[in-house]
Design an enzyme around this catalytic site. Sequence first.
Site, PDB file in Angstrom:
ATOM      1  CG  ASN A  14      44.325 -11.887  13.418  1.00 11.01           C
ATOM      2  OD1 ASN A  14      44.732 -10.525  13.591  1.00 11.01           O
ATOM      3  ND2 ASN A  14      44.700 -12.194  11.950  1.00 11.01           N
ATOM      4  CG  ASP A  16      43.271  -8.888  12.450  1.00  7.66           C
ATOM      5  OD1 ASP A  16      43.137  -9.518  11.896  1.00  7.66           O
ATOM      6  OD2 ASP A  16      44.477  -7.737  12.665  1.00  7.66           O
ATOM      7  CG  HIS A  17      39.289  -9.647  16.080  1.00  6.26           C
ATOM      8  ND1 HIS A  17      38.467  -8.337  15.055  1.00  6.26           N
ATOM      9  CD2 HIS A  17      39.545 -10.152  15.349  1.00  6.26           C
ATOM     10  CE1 HIS A  17      37.762  -9.170  14.070  1.00  6.26           C
ATOM     11  NE2 HIS A  17      38.967 -10.318  14.437  1.00  6.26           N
ATOM     12  NE  ARG A  25      32.770   3.640  25.387  1.00  5.00           N
ATOM     13  CZ  ARG A  25      32.418   3.098  26.514  1.00  5.00           C
ATOM     14  NH1 ARG A  25      33.814   3.494  27.680  1.00  5.00           N
ATOM     15  NH2 ARG A  25      31.710   3.142  27.519  1.00  5.00           N
ATOM     16  CG  HIS A  50      43.765  -8.346   7.715  1.00  3.74           C
ATOM     17  ND1 HIS A  50      42.544  -9.119   7.845  1.00  3.74           N
ATOM     18  CD2 HIS A  50      44.039  -7.346   6.675  1.00  3.74           C
ATOM     19  CE1 HIS A  50      42.238  -8.895   6.621  1.00  3.74           C
ATOM     20  NE2 HIS A  50      43.116  -7.686   5.196  1.00  3.74           N
ATOM     21  NE  ARG A  52      39.081  -7.392   7.918  1.00  3.39           N
ATOM     22  CZ  ARG A  52      38.935  -7.779   6.457  1.00  3.39           C
ATOM     23  NH1 ARG A  52      38.292  -7.687   5.337  1.00  3.39           N
ATOM     24  NH2 ARG A  52      38.315  -9.377   6.779  1.00  3.39           N
ATOM     25  NE  ARG A  56      36.054  -4.509   8.321  1.00  2.00           N
ATOM     26  CZ  ARG A  56      35.819  -5.683   7.651  1.00  2.00           C
ATOM     27  NH1 ARG A  56      35.483  -6.033   8.103  1.00  2.00           N
ATOM     28  NH2 ARG A  56      35.493  -5.348   6.046  1.00  2.00           N
ATOM     29  CG  HIS A  57      40.549  -5.518  13.459  1.00  2.00           C
ATOM     30  ND1 HIS A  57      42.018  -5.162  12.283  1.00  2.00           N
ATOM     31  CD2 HIS A  57      39.332  -6.114  12.046  1.00  2.00           C
ATOM     32  CE1 HIS A  57      41.592  -6.071  10.902  1.00  2.00           C
ATOM     33  NE2 HIS A  57      40.265  -6.596  11.316  1.00  2.00           N
ATOM     34  CD  GLU A  77      46.064 -12.675   7.703  1.00  2.00           C
ATOM     35  OE1 GLU A  77      45.138 -11.557   8.566  1.00  2.00           O
ATOM     36  OE2 GLU A  77      46.384 -13.856   8.174  1.00  2.00           O
ATOM     37  CB  THR A 107      36.146 -12.185   9.239  1.00  2.00           C
ATOM     38  OG1 THR A 107      36.769 -12.873   9.250  1.00  2.00           O
ATOM     39  CG2 THR A 107      35.116 -13.406   8.966  1.00  2.00           C
ATOM     40  CB  THR A 108      39.051 -13.562   5.851  1.00  2.00           C
ATOM     41  OG1 THR A 108      40.448 -12.685   5.543  1.00  2.00           O
ATOM     42  CG2 THR A 108      39.513 -14.100   4.133  1.00  2.00           C
ATOM     43  CD  GLU A 158      47.592 -18.304   6.642  1.00  2.00           C
ATOM     44  OE1 GLU A 158      48.209 -17.043   7.264  1.00  2.00           O
ATOM     45  OE2 GLU A 158      46.832 -18.185   7.992  1.00  2.00           O
ATOM     46  CG  HIS A 197      39.276 -17.673   8.943  1.00  2.00           C
ATOM     47  ND1 HIS A 197      39.530 -16.506   8.659  1.00  2.00           N
ATOM     48  CD2 HIS A 197      38.121 -17.962   8.996  1.00  2.00           C
ATOM     49  CE1 HIS A 197      38.350 -16.002   8.984  1.00  2.00           C
ATOM     50  NE2 HIS A 197      37.603 -16.378   9.560  1.00  2.00           N
ATOM     51  N   GLY A 198      39.567 -19.153  11.803  1.00  2.00           N
ATOM     52  CA  GLY A 198      38.466 -19.848  13.022  1.00  2.00           C
ATOM     53  C   GLY A 198      38.691 -21.225  13.027  1.00  2.00           C
ATOM     54  N   GLY A 219      43.719 -16.180  16.150  1.00  2.00           N
ATOM     55  CA  GLY A 219      43.017 -14.723  16.404  1.00  2.00           C
ATOM     56  C   GLY A 219      42.029 -14.736  17.198  1.00  2.00           C
ATOM     57  CG  HIS A 220      36.986 -13.541  16.562  1.00  2.00           C
ATOM     58  ND1 HIS A 220      36.211 -14.572  16.455  1.00  2.00           N
ATOM     59  CD2 HIS A 220      36.735 -12.052  16.619  1.00  2.00           C
ATOM     60  CE1 HIS A 220      34.631 -13.899  16.782  1.00  2.00           C
ATOM     61  NE2 HIS A 220      35.740 -12.280  16.948  1.00  2.00           N
TER      62      HIS A 220
HETATM   63  C1  LIG Z   1      43.039 -13.529   6.649  1.00  2.00           C
HETATM   64  C2  LIG Z   1      42.014 -14.678   7.731  1.00  2.00           C
HETATM   65  O1  LIG Z   1      41.781 -15.550   7.986  1.00  2.00           O
HETATM   66  C3  LIG Z   1      42.532 -13.613   8.570  1.00  2.00           C
HETATM   67  O2  LIG Z   1      43.954 -13.501   9.062  1.00  2.00           O
HETATM   68  C4  LIG Z   1      41.995 -11.795   8.546  1.00  2.00           C
HETATM   69  O3  LIG Z   1      42.323 -11.140   9.370  1.00  2.00           O
HETATM   70  C5  LIG Z   1      40.571 -12.090   8.549  1.00  2.00           C
HETATM   71  O4  LIG Z   1      40.230 -10.713   9.116  1.00  2.00           O
HETATM   72  P1  LIG Z   1      39.284  -9.651   9.852  1.00  2.00           P
HETATM   73  O5  LIG Z   1      41.139 -10.007  11.554  1.00  2.00           O
HETATM   74  O6  LIG Z   1      39.312  -8.859   9.880  1.00  2.00           O
HETATM   75  O7  LIG Z   1      38.712 -11.084  11.106  1.00  2.00           O
HETATM   76  N1  LIG Z   2      45.050 -16.120   9.091  1.00  2.00           N
HETATM   77  C1  LIG Z   2      43.503 -16.462  10.095  1.00  2.00           C
HETATM   78  C2  LIG Z   2      44.638 -15.519  11.058  1.00  2.00           C
HETATM   79  O1  LIG Z   2      45.284 -14.694  11.534  1.00  2.00           O
HETATM   80  C3  LIG Z   2      43.748 -15.509  11.988  1.00  2.00           C
HETATM   81  O2  LIG Z   2      41.961 -15.523  11.823  1.00  2.00           O
HETATM   82  P1  LIG Z   2      41.479 -16.165  13.458  1.00  2.00           P
HETATM   83  O3  LIG Z   2      41.896 -16.741  14.273  1.00  2.00           O
HETATM   84  O4  LIG Z   2      40.992 -14.404  13.808  1.00  2.00           O
HETATM   85  O5  LIG Z   2      40.130 -16.369  12.247  1.00  2.00           O
END
Ligand SMILES: CC(=O)[C@@H](O)[C@H](O)COP(=O)(O)O
Ligand SMILES: NCC(=O)COP(=O)(O)O
Length: 246
Positions: A14, A16-17, A25, A50, A52, A56-57, A77, A107-108, A158, A197-198, A219-220
């Site tokens: 993922n 996103d971040h 910036r 994702h 959103r 936001r990202h 997503e 976050t979710t 998921e 997630h996480g 992802g994160h």
């Molecule tokens: C659904 C999930 O858990 C993540 O894939 C989601 O993208 C979290 O949102 P953020 O990436 O905005 O934290």
């Molecule tokens: N659906 C979970 C995802 O795509 C990534 O979640 P995270 O690792 O950013 O918490």
Amino acid sequence: MSVSTANSLRLGVNIDHVATVRNARGSGYPDPVRAALLAAEAGADGITAHLREDRRHITDDDIARLSAELPIPLNLEMAATEEMLAIALRHRPHAACIVPEKREERTTEGGLDAAGQHNHLAPMVRALGEANVRVSLFIEPDPRQIEAALSLGAPVVEIHTGRFCELAGEEQAAELRRIADAAALAVKNGIEPHAGHGLTFDNVVPIAAIPQIRELNIGHFLIGEAIFDGLAPVVRRMRALMDEAR
Ligand SMILES: CC(=O)[C@@H](O)[C@H](O)COP(=O)(O)O
Ligand SMILES: NCC(=O)COP(=O)(O)O
């Protein structure tokens, strides 16, 4: 995500971040598409992004460029809104994962209440399926939600691992059992279980060891670790941990 061998466990990265850092910036860098291509080269089986409602990202342009440039499947997503459905039908990614979304959340915070939103979700799941977009529902490890996914005709769920990641000791062990039981129930009903997630290097192994789970979306943590060690090495290390767990 790509078709894999019977017992393989796919890694969806993922990104996103990467976009969070870029948007800090309003610059054009770091580019999430460049990150996706690097993750693919390092062994990611797919990319998750994702879009959103508040952008936001990840932005609409990111989705357009990912759709055009990715050599591996894109998992979009999305919230269960008409706006996001139209975007998904326009780009027709390999997969779309319907997630709950609140503007005020950081976050979710949990899984989609598929059981309580059948009539709202049914036409979206049908429209995506008819467009050959593989639909996934992001849900809690709850038999009611698995049954709802079956009723909706979603081919994938998921399973939300956030609570597992936050707990410790016996409470974490109990949540792991709930996740394993939900994965087994999904397969019993002909639904392919994923999880996410996480997840981090420290907590991924017990989730990866659940044999029914076919894909992890992470992802994160990976993007954070990439600041120190580079994206390719951290993707390779997560890939290795997942393989060792099987
Ligand atoms: C659904 C999930 O858990 C993540 O894939 C989601 O993208 C979290 O949102 P953020 O990436 O905005 O934290
Ligand atoms: N659906 C979970 C995802 O795509 C990534 O979640 P995270 O690792 O950013 O918490």
